[in-house]
Design an enzyme around this catalytic site. Structure first.
Site, short mmCIF file in Angstrom:
data_model
loop_
_atom_site.label_atom_id
_atom_site.label_comp_id
_atom_site.label_asym_id
_atom_site.label_seq_id
_atom_site.Cartn_x
_atom_site.Cartn_y
_atom_site.Cartn_z
NE ARG A 101 29.61 -30.56 -22.53
CZ ARG A 101 28.93 -31.59 -22.04
NH1 ARG A 101 29.15 -32.00 -20.79
NH2 ARG A 101 28.04 -32.22 -22.77
CG HIS A 128 23.68 -30.74 -25.20
ND1 HIS A 128 24.80 -31.03 -25.95
CD2 HIS A 128 23.65 -31.67 -24.20
CE1 HIS A 128 25.42 -32.07 -25.41
NE2 HIS A 128 24.75 -32.48 -24.36
CD GLN A 131 21.98 -35.87 -25.27
OE1 GLN A 131 23.07 -35.83 -24.71
NE2 GLN A 131 21.35 -37.02 -25.48
CG ASP A 227 18.60 -31.77 -18.95
OD1 ASP A 227 19.33 -32.64 -18.42
OD2 ASP A 227 19.03 -30.69 -19.39
CB CYS A 267 20.43 -35.41 -22.42
SG CYS A 267 20.51 -34.29 -21.02
NE ARG A 295 25.78 -36.72 -27.33
CZ ARG A 295 26.31 -36.02 -26.33
NH1 ARG A 295 25.91 -36.22 -25.10
NH2 ARG A 295 27.21 -35.07 -26.55
N1 CP Z 1 24.38 -35.82 -22.06
C1 CP Z 1 25.63 -35.32 -21.96
O1 CP Z 1 26.03 -34.41 -22.68
O2 CP Z 1 26.37 -35.93 -21.01
P1 CP Z 1 27.81 -35.49 -20.50
O3 CP Z 1 27.64 -34.19 -19.76
O4 CP Z 1 28.25 -36.60 -19.60
O5 CP Z 1 28.72 -35.30 -21.67
N1 NVA Z 2 21.15 -29.17 -19.08
C1 NVA Z 2 22.28 -29.97 -18.68
C2 NVA Z 2 22.67 -30.94 -19.73
C3 NVA Z 2 23.76 -31.89 -19.34
C4 NVA Z 2 24.18 -32.79 -20.43
C5 NVA Z 2 23.45 -29.06 -18.33
O1 NVA Z 2 23.70 -28.09 -19.04
O2 NVA Z 2 24.11 -29.32 -17.31
#
Ligand code: CP
Ligand code: NVA
Length: 309
Positions: A101, A128, A131, A227, A267, A295
């Site tokens: 990430r 993402h 997800q 989101d 998500c 997930r």
């Molecule tokens: N939806 C998601 O990726 O959650 P986290 O940021 O908690 O991993």
């Molecule tokens: N769009 C959000 C998704 C979190 C899982 C972010 O990037 O923070």
């Protein structure tokens, strides 16, 4: 050549269906496949915060028989300026896959370019994709089969410029969906992503609509997703974004426009009263907890599929 998963269209429509079916199989039997028995290690690196991604990869890799090596840039040399290429060359001699990430998409592309083992995007600023696999597997489960995804009208409203919007576009048309993005001016999805999604849609029978009308996006939709309005990294614009996105909330009135029994996705993390109201996210049409559970199953399926290539 090593198969990576850096963006949603790294899986062809047939490959996406295979991974989604395996995700359903993993829900049915948590130990149906164990490619990491040994245990083999998988590195999972976080440059941004996470709850779901951390828990699901840790649990999933352990259930696959492996060892989840959870790292972060702050406490590793990556955070002190060691190059991504050198990090990849060190990791890939010891682990079976690298999950990351991070910020820019070019960072994960660089990791993949130097890694002999699969690299998985666990969220970047642009995409993402893990997800989206979870979301679609949860939908397939609710609707009875993976093939039921074909032709669904899928609405996403809110921040059209964020990673979820871009991933829904690419992943959605790959599944043969009609993806509609409702977003204000100035928050359009990445134009290259839209062009690529249109191209994929021509082959799969899906389609793409980007509109500034929340109502046009949601009307008659089988699935309604949103989101946060403030993604990780956007915190400084938090106040401004609350105003900009005010009309793009998913509430009872928005949901009324959708098809009867439409499924609601988010998500998570969610901000009740901002992008979604409590009655909707906690209501009958919401499948967000199943989505979060998926997930685990979807990422186990993805990792298994990647190392079997
Ligand atoms: N939806 C998601 O990726 O959650 P986290 O940021 O908690 O991993
Ligand atoms: N769009 C959000 C998704 C979190 C899982 C972010 O990037 O923070």
């Amino acid at each position: 050549m090593t198969q990576h998963f850096l963006r949603d269209d790294d899986l062809s429509p047939a490959q996406q269906r295979e991974v989604l079916q395996l995700a359903l199989d993993f829900r049915n039997d948590r130990y149906v496949k164990q490619p990491f028995l040994g245990p083999k290690a998988v590195a999972v690196i976080f440059d941004k915060p996470s709850t779901r991604t951390r828990v699901s990869f840790s649990t999933g890799i352990a259930e696959l028989g492996g060892y989840p090596l959870i790292m972060d840039s702050r406490t590793s040399q990556l955070g002190r300026g060691e190059s991504i290429a050198d990090t990849a060359r060190v990791l890939d001699r010891q682990v079976s896959a690298i999950v990351w990430r991070t910020f820019g998409q070019e960072r994960i592309e660089e990791m993949a370019a130097h890694s002999q083992v699969p690299v998985v995007n666990a969220l970047t600023d642009l995409f993402h994709p893990c997800q989206i696999l979870a979301d679609f597997a949860a939908l397939a489960d609710e609707r009875g089969s993976v093939s039921a995804l074909q032709g669904l009208d899928f609405a996403y409203v809110g921040d059209g410029a964020n990673n979820m919007a871009n991933s829904y576009l690419l992943g959605g048309v790959t599944a043969g969906m009609h993806v509609r993005i409702g977003t204000p001016e100035g928050y359009l999805p990445n134009p290259e992503v839209v062009a690529k999604a249109e191209q994929i849609a021509e082959q799969t029978g899906g389609s793409v609509l980007v509109t500034h009308s929340n109502e046009d996006a949601v009307r008659g939709a089988d699935v309604v997703a949103t989101d946060t309005w403030v993604s990780m990294g956007d915190e400084a614009q938090s106040e401004q974004r609350t105003t900009v996105f005010e009309d793009y909330q998913i509430n009872a009135a928005t949901l009324d426009l959708a098809a009867p029994g439409a499924h609601v996705l988010h998500c998570l993390p969610a901000y009740r009263g901002k992008e979604i109201t409590a009655d909707v996210i906690d209501g009958d049409q919401s499948i967000v907890w199943l989505e979060a559970e998926y997930r685990l199953h979807a990422q186990k399926a993805l990792l298994t599929w990647l190392v079997e290539q």
